[in-house]
Design a protein around this motif. Structure first.
Motif, PDB file in Angstrom:
ATOM      1  N   GLU A  54      21.328 -21.077 -17.475  1.00 15.67           N
ATOM      2  CA  GLU A  54      22.361 -20.184 -18.004  1.00 15.67           C
ATOM      3  C   GLU A  54      22.567 -19.029 -17.033  1.00 15.67           C
ATOM      4  OE1 GLU A  54      20.354 -22.121 -21.462  1.00 15.67           O
ATOM      5  OE2 GLU A  54      19.528 -20.514 -20.235  1.00 15.67           O
ATOM      6  N   THR A  55      23.765 -18.446 -17.100  1.00 16.39           N
ATOM      7  CA  THR A  55      24.107 -17.314 -16.237  1.00 16.39           C
ATOM      8  C   THR A  55      24.846 -16.249 -17.049  1.00 16.39           C
ATOM      9  OG1 THR A  55      24.320 -18.765 -14.304  1.00 16.39           O
ATOM     10  CG2 THR A  55      25.341 -16.600 -14.145  1.00 16.39           C
ATOM     11  N   MET A  56      24.537 -14.989 -16.789  1.00 12.29           N
ATOM     12  CA  MET A  56      25.288 -13.858 -17.355  1.00 12.29           C
ATOM     13  C   MET A  56      25.762 -12.980 -16.210  1.00 12.29           C
ATOM     14  SD  MET A  56      23.473 -12.403 -20.771  1.00 12.29           S
ATOM     15  CE  MET A  56      23.704 -13.242 -22.324  1.00 12.29           C
ATOM     16  N   ILE A  57      26.970 -12.466 -16.337  1.00 13.36           N
ATOM     17  CA  ILE A  57      27.553 -11.619 -15.295  1.00 13.36           C
ATOM     18  C   ILE A  57      27.859 -10.251 -15.892  1.00 13.36           C
ATOM     19  CG2 ILE A  57      29.486 -11.326 -13.705  1.00 13.36           C
ATOM     20  CD1 ILE A  57      29.646 -14.410 -13.604  1.00 13.36           C
ATOM     21  N   ILE A  58      27.341  -9.202 -15.254  1.00 16.97           N
ATOM     22  CA  ILE A  58      27.508  -7.821 -15.723  1.00 16.97           C
ATOM     23  C   ILE A  58      28.210  -7.013 -14.630  1.00 16.97           C
ATOM     24  CG2 ILE A  58      26.295  -5.772 -16.602  1.00 16.97           C
ATOM     25  CD1 ILE A  58      25.786  -8.263 -18.311  1.00 16.97           C
TER      26      ILE A  58
END
Length: 199
Positions: A21-25
């Motif tokens: 999974e990936t999250m972008i902030i």
């Protein structure tokens, strides 16, 4: 293994098959990935982004990490981390088991932007220090919270993830700078007593 003499982007040497999974902030200033890193050896001449790996696996494994002249060869217990900086420091890693990791990728410009927003003097000159091994409860907690959020994606997920990102960046500034960040000196304006009176 990467042989180029130019700095490389983390996505160029971390196989996509490892990323769950990936999250972008912050418009990509901070990228968080949940990975299962298969046994491997990696070598890079330098990085374009700061990179922090936090082990969230449930067992200790052997980890060899070299960043410039620093080296760590030992167990890689749950909660341990390393920090590779975006500069001319070469890095090498080797491990012989599949490690579950939360990887934090930080754009150096985003790091400076957060430092400036939080009132750090000379934010454009702040530098992070390479770390081959550390145990830090705050970073382990943030990594585990991101892992949980990636799994459940609860109500207010974007706000929650951004709040965790701010907490992560502030801890990074407080803990792993080459020199302790100093607050900007503010000239003019109301003194503390006058400000309290106005309020």
């Amino acid at each position: 293994m990467t042989n180029s003499s130019q700095p490389v982007h983390p996505s160029d040497f971390i196989p996509e098959s490892w990323v769950m999974e990936t999250m972008i902030i912050g418009n990509g200033g901070l990228v968080i990935r949940h990975e299962f890193d298969e046994p491997s050896e990696l070598a890079i001449p330098a990085l374009t982004h700061h990179l922090i790996g936090v082990n969230i696996g449930q067992h200790s494994t052997r980890q060899v990490t070299r960043l410039g002249k620093q080296e760590y060869d030992g167990i890689n217990p749950t909660g341990s981390l390393w920090l590779a900086t975006a500069d001319n420091t070469p890095g090498e890693w080797a491990w012989d088991t599949t490690d579950e990791t939360i990887m934090f990728q930080i754009d150096p410009l985003y790091f400076q932007e957060i430092a400036a927003e939080n009132g750090c003097a000379n934010s454009e000159r702040l530098e992070l220090k390479p770390v081959v091994f550390d145990r830090n409860p705050q970073f382990e907690s943030i990594a585990r919270n991101y892992h949980a959020e990636m799994q459940q994606q609860g109500l207010g997920g974007k706000l929650y993830s951004e709040s965790l990102g701010n907490l992560f960046m502030l801890n990074l500034l407080r803990t792993y700078c080459q020199e302790r960040p100093q607050p900007q000196q503010v000239n003019g304006g109301l003194g503390e007593k006058r400000l309290k009176l106005v309020l």
